[in-house]
Write a protein that holds these residues in place. Structure first.
Motif, PDB file in Angstrom:
ATOM      1  N   GLU A   1      -6.777   2.671  -2.115  1.00 48.13           N
ATOM      2  CA  GLU A   1      -6.797   3.881  -1.289  1.00 48.13           C
ATOM      3  C   GLU A   1      -5.364   4.305  -0.997  1.00 48.13           C
ATOM      4  N   LEU A   2      -5.129   5.603  -1.034  1.00 52.68           N
ATOM      5  CA  LEU A   2      -3.828   6.142  -0.656  1.00 52.68           C
ATOM      6  C   LEU A   2      -3.926   6.670   0.764  1.00 52.68           C
ATOM      7  N   ASP A   3      -3.121   6.122   1.651  1.00 52.11           N
ATOM      8  CA  ASP A   3      -3.079   6.538   3.046  1.00 52.11           C
ATOM      9  C   ASP A   3      -2.610   7.989   3.136  1.00 52.11           C
ATOM     10  N   GLU A   4      -2.953   8.654   4.221  1.00 54.60           N
ATOM     11  CA  GLU A   4      -2.522  10.044   4.440  1.00 54.60           C
ATOM     12  C   GLU A   4      -1.004  10.175   4.468  1.00 54.60           C
ATOM     13  N   SER A   5      -0.287   9.067   4.745  1.00 58.80           N
ATOM     14  CA  SER A   5       1.178   9.115   4.767  1.00 58.80           C
ATOM     15  C   SER A   5       1.743   9.440   3.382  1.00 58.80           C
ATOM     16  N   ILE A   6       0.955   9.194   2.337  1.00 59.00           N
ATOM     17  CA  ILE A   6       1.371   9.505   0.968  1.00 59.00           C
ATOM     18  C   ILE A   6       1.447  11.017   0.785  1.00 59.00           C
TER      19      ILE A   6
ATOM     20  N   ILE B   1      -5.501   5.364 -10.305  1.00 62.04           N
ATOM     21  CA  ILE B   1      -6.297   4.447  -9.478  1.00 62.04           C
ATOM     22  C   ILE B   1      -7.489   3.925 -10.279  1.00 62.04           C
ATOM     23  N   PHE B   2      -8.180   4.806 -10.991  1.00 61.50           N
ATOM     24  CA  PHE B   2      -9.317   4.394 -11.808  1.00 61.50           C
ATOM     25  C   PHE B   2      -8.890   3.328 -12.820  1.00 61.50           C
TER      26      PHE B   2
ATOM     27  N   LEU C   1      -2.374   1.760   0.075  1.00 64.06           N
ATOM     28  CA  LEU C   1      -0.953   2.051  -0.055  1.00 64.06           C
ATOM     29  C   LEU C   1      -0.564   3.133   0.936  1.00 64.06           C
ATOM     30  N   SER C   2       0.566   2.917   1.602  1.00 61.80           N
ATOM     31  CA  SER C   2       1.084   3.933   2.517  1.00 61.80           C
ATOM     32  C   SER C   2       2.602   3.938   2.430  1.00 61.80           C
TER      33      SER C   2
END
Length: 160
Positions: free
Chosen positions: A14-19, A34-35, A58-59
């Motif tokens: 998952e990519l955090d919103e901080s990305i 990601i896939f 990840l963030s």
């Protein structure tokens, strides 16, 4: 693949919103990266003997990449913070070579395209090895997983 190997892997990234979010093309490239990573990987936090599979979030915090690792159930395992500084030159050079590659596809000879592609692969391998080295003693991954993670690191930098 034995039962331990089935557990020493990522089942979610998952990519955090901080990305942050980007253009539809960049979001598509992130989804593909990601896939590919989830599809085939070897991933185990050091000292966590076979208690996966794992989720990775990840963030970005203060220009550092944070690897938040949890079990499939959501139970926190560990967080590791990596400086992105060692990757800046490699990612920048990688993007420049990729641009040259895409330009060459339109007009260059096959041997010129192959030479540029070899340079692109060499930079990708260098970035993958840097990631492998930076995660040493923290998270055990194989080189193919490092390649997929480095692709994701590159896509995180790509603004479209």
């Amino acid at each position: 693949m034995d039962a331990r190997d089935q557990r020493a892997r990522l089942v979610d990234v998952e990519l955090d919103e901080s990305i942050g979010r980007s253009t539809p093309d960049v979001e598509h490239e992130r989804a593909v990266a990601i896939f590919d990573l989830i599809e085939d990987n070897s991933f185990r936090p050091v000292g966590d003997d076979g208690l996966g599979p794992y989720r990775l979030r990840l963030s970005l915090v203060d220009s550092k990449l944070v690897f938040d690792v949890s079990r499939e159930s959501g139970e926190t395992v560990v967080a590791h913070i990596l400086s992105l500084t060692p990757f800046r030159r490699i990612v920048k050079d990688y993007f420049l070579v990729c641009e040259s590659y895409y330009e060459a596809i339109r007009s260059a000879t096959p041997s010129q395209i192959e030479a540029i592609d070899m340079g692109r692969r060499g930079l990708h391998n260098e970035g993958s090895q840097t990631l492998l080295d930076r995660l040493a003693g923290k998270i055990e991954i194989d080189f193919d997983t490092a390649r997929r993670l480095f692709t994701l690191v590159c896509v995180l930098h790509w603004r479209g």
